[in-house]
Enzyme design. Structure first.
Site, PDB file in Angstrom:
ATOM      1  N   GLU A  31     -87.233  47.591 -10.063  1.00  0.00           N
ATOM      2  CA  GLU A  31     -87.817  46.253 -10.247  1.00  0.00           C
ATOM      3  C   GLU A  31     -87.832  45.489  -8.925  1.00  0.00           C
ATOM      4  O   GLU A  31     -86.878  45.630  -8.152  1.00  0.00           O
ATOM      5  CB  GLU A  31     -86.985  45.461 -11.262  1.00  0.00           C
ATOM      6  N   ARG A  39     -81.521  48.439 -19.087  1.00  0.00           N
ATOM      7  CA  ARG A  39     -81.747  48.602 -17.652  1.00  0.00           C
ATOM      8  C   ARG A  39     -82.577  49.868 -17.432  1.00  0.00           C
ATOM      9  O   ARG A  39     -82.324  50.901 -18.073  1.00  0.00           O
ATOM     10  CB  ARG A  39     -80.414  48.767 -16.903  1.00  0.00           C
ATOM     11  N   HIS A  57     -89.353  42.191 -17.496  1.00  0.00           N
ATOM     12  CA  HIS A  57     -87.928  41.821 -17.646  1.00  0.00           C
ATOM     13  C   HIS A  57     -87.780  40.402 -18.219  1.00  0.00           C
ATOM     14  O   HIS A  57     -87.300  39.493 -17.536  1.00  0.00           O
ATOM     15  CB  HIS A  57     -87.188  41.938 -16.306  1.00  0.00           C
ATOM     16  N   GLY A  91     -73.107  47.874 -28.751  1.00  0.00           N
ATOM     17  CA  GLY A  91     -72.326  46.671 -28.441  1.00  0.00           C
ATOM     18  C   GLY A  91     -72.959  45.490 -29.155  1.00  0.00           C
ATOM     19  O   GLY A  91     -73.620  45.655 -30.183  1.00  0.00           O
ATOM     20  N   ARG A  92     -72.763  44.304 -28.591  1.00  0.00           N
ATOM     21  CA  ARG A  92     -73.304  43.094 -29.232  1.00  0.00           C
ATOM     22  C   ARG A  92     -74.811  43.199 -29.451  1.00  0.00           C
ATOM     23  O   ARG A  92     -75.305  42.904 -30.536  1.00  0.00           O
ATOM     24  CB  ARG A  92     -73.075  41.883 -28.331  1.00  0.00           C
ATOM     25  N   ILE A  93     -75.540  43.573 -28.382  1.00  0.00           N
ATOM     26  CA  ILE A  93     -77.003  43.583 -28.504  1.00  0.00           C
ATOM     27  C   ILE A  93     -77.457  44.701 -29.454  1.00  0.00           C
ATOM     28  O   ILE A  93     -78.313  44.479 -30.312  1.00  0.00           O
ATOM     29  CB  ILE A  93     -77.676  43.695 -27.112  1.00  0.00           C
ATOM     30  N   ARG A 104     -70.109  54.994 -26.866  1.00  0.00           N
ATOM     31  CA  ARG A 104     -68.896  55.603 -26.305  1.00  0.00           C
ATOM     32  C   ARG A 104     -67.820  55.726 -27.381  1.00  0.00           C
ATOM     33  O   ARG A 104     -67.134  56.716 -27.507  1.00  0.00           O
ATOM     34  CB  ARG A 104     -68.344  54.713 -25.189  1.00  0.00           C
ATOM     35  N   GLY A 158     -86.504  39.921 -21.565  1.00  0.00           N
ATOM     36  CA  GLY A 158     -85.756  40.056 -22.820  1.00  0.00           C
ATOM     37  C   GLY A 158     -84.923  38.834 -23.171  1.00  0.00           C
ATOM     38  O   GLY A 158     -84.806  38.470 -24.339  1.00  0.00           O
TER      39      GLY A 158
HETATM   40  C1  8YV Z   1     -81.162  38.266 -17.223  1.00  0.00           C
HETATM   41  C2  8YV Z   1     -80.233  40.534 -17.994  1.00  0.00           C
HETATM   42  O1  8YV Z   1     -82.466  37.830 -17.147  1.00  0.00           O
HETATM   43  O2  8YV Z   1     -78.256  39.299 -18.298  1.00  0.00           O
HETATM   44  C3  8YV Z   1     -78.766  40.373 -18.083  1.00  0.00           C
HETATM   45  O3  8YV Z   1     -78.081  41.395 -17.941  1.00  0.00           O
HETATM   46  O4  8YV Z   1     -80.718  41.571 -17.863  1.00  0.00           O
HETATM   47  C4  8YV Z   1     -81.214  39.453 -18.074  1.00  0.00           C
HETATM   48  O5  8YV Z   1     -81.622  39.278 -19.363  1.00  0.00           O
HETATM   49  C5  8YV Z   1     -80.646  38.503 -15.839  1.00  0.00           C
HETATM   50  O6  8YV Z   1     -79.512  39.259 -15.794  1.00  0.00           O
HETATM   51  C6  8YV Z   1     -80.356  37.247 -15.110  1.00  0.00           C
HETATM   52  O7  8YV Z   1     -79.558  37.501 -13.979  1.00  0.00           O
END
Ligand code: 8YV
Length: 331
Positions: A272, A243, A293, A159-161, A181, A295
């Site tokens: 987590e 995740r 966490h 996807g985007r990331i 997918r 990122g």
């Molecule tokens: C955020 C993340 O820190 O956006 C997401 O899905 O995993 C994170 O990078 C987090 O969700 C903030 O709620």
């Protein structure tokens, strides 16, 4: 008479700029302490607020949604992933759910590359040497890592990331492989010189580095199962900035302990904020790099995420479709 402002409950502290703007626009209840709210406090918010702004640390499950008052109409998640929310239950109850896509793509991709480099080039281990007063001088055979250039990177989730990771990795001279997918558009594949693997098993068996960049959904839970992880080469490195639940963490830990996989760079975990002591032990031994966490943790990103939340809430309250609605097809 002026319209009553909607009551918006924000579960964690957000950047000042975002909180100030939210206060101007809505009847906003902030969490000054930043302490995660208990399930009872969240239930109270569901019973009384018009809008809830949760984060990844809040579990908005079916039980909580069942307690929502009739006035609760929108859950505007401060975050991209919505696996903390039972979206199906929310939608069934007529509650709209929004998220904050797009604004944390580049930051998360940067962190993915940072972890690839950290693990392959032993950056965290190396950074401890001088502060620990352990450096006796250069040696030709000491602190050797593995070269990034020319290596095969397998991206799980394009996807985007995933695509942002691929762009960076290509610039580092890696060859790009992916499993998704759906196959991405031919132009994207061409520009990234990316090879699509229909079979995740086959891709895993041939990669030097594997990066997990897909969301956590029922379909991706333990996508990298014990069985699949066995396909990895002993020299492979695995990176996860998506995740924790996408990888069977216990199985990965066992393989790292047994030397069946060379290393891991993890930013996310199955339970987590607790992290398995076995993983911590591996980190102390320099076999894995563990981040808490972070990122998407940039000042700019958090403001952009807040801006998205505000736009979603405001648009919804003005009677329009918010731009970042989460639809059942996305789950
Ligand atoms: C955020 C993340 O820190 O956006 C997401 O899905 O995993 C994170 O990078 C987090 O969700 C903030 O709620």
């Amino acid at each position: 008479m002026a319209k009553k402002k909607p009551l918006v409950v924000v579960t964690r502290r957000l950047p000042d700029l975002v909180e100030t703007r939210m206060r101007e626009l809505f009847d906003t209840r902030l969490n000054e302490t930043d302490k995660p709210m208990s399930q009872a406090e969240l239930a109270e918010a569901m019973r009384t607020a018009d809008v809830l702004v949760p984060t990844v640390t809040d579990r908005i499950d079916a039980g909580l949604i069942a307690q929502a008052g009739d006035q609760m109409k929108l859950i505007a998640n401060f975050g991209n992933g919505v696996d903390n929310i039972d979206v199906t239950s929310a939608l069934r109850r007529g509650i709209t759910v929004t998220n904050t896509p797009g604004v944390l793509t580049e930051d998360t991709a940067d962190m993915t590359l940072a972890l690839i480099l950290a693990v392959a080039r032993r950056i965290v281990e190396g950074a401890h040497v001088i502060p620990a007063d352990d450096w006796t001088g250069w040696s030709p055979t000491w602190m050797l890592g593995s070269r990034i250039t020319g290596k095969r990177l397998g991206i799980v989730g394009m996807g985007r990331i995933g695509q942002a990771v691929a762009r960076r990795a290509k610039a580092f001279g890696m060859s790009i492989h992916y499993h998704n997918r759906r196959r991405v558009a031919a132009e994207i594949e061409e520009s990234l010189e990316a090879t699509y693997w229909d079979s995740l098993d086959q891709m895993l068996a041939r990669m030097d580095i594997v990066s997990v960049n897909c969301p956590h959904t029922p379909a991706t839970y333990h996508l990298l199962s014990a069985r699949r992880l066995k396909y990895l080469q002993p020299s492979a490195i695995i990176i996860n900035t998506a995740r924790g639940e996408v990888i069977d963490e216990n199985a990965l830990t066992r393989m790292l302990e047994a030397g069946e996989v060379a290393g891991a760079g993890l930013d996310v975990y199955e339970s987590e904020p607790s992290v398995s002591p076995k993983l911590v032990k591996l980190a102390k031994a320099g076999k894995v790099t563990l981040l808490p966490h972070m990122g998407s943790a940039t000042r700019e990103g958090r403001i952009d995420m807040g801006e998205k939340v505000i736009i979603n809430v405001k648009t919804f309250m003005d009677g329009h479709r918010p731009p970042d609605r989460v639809l059942p097809s996305m789950l």
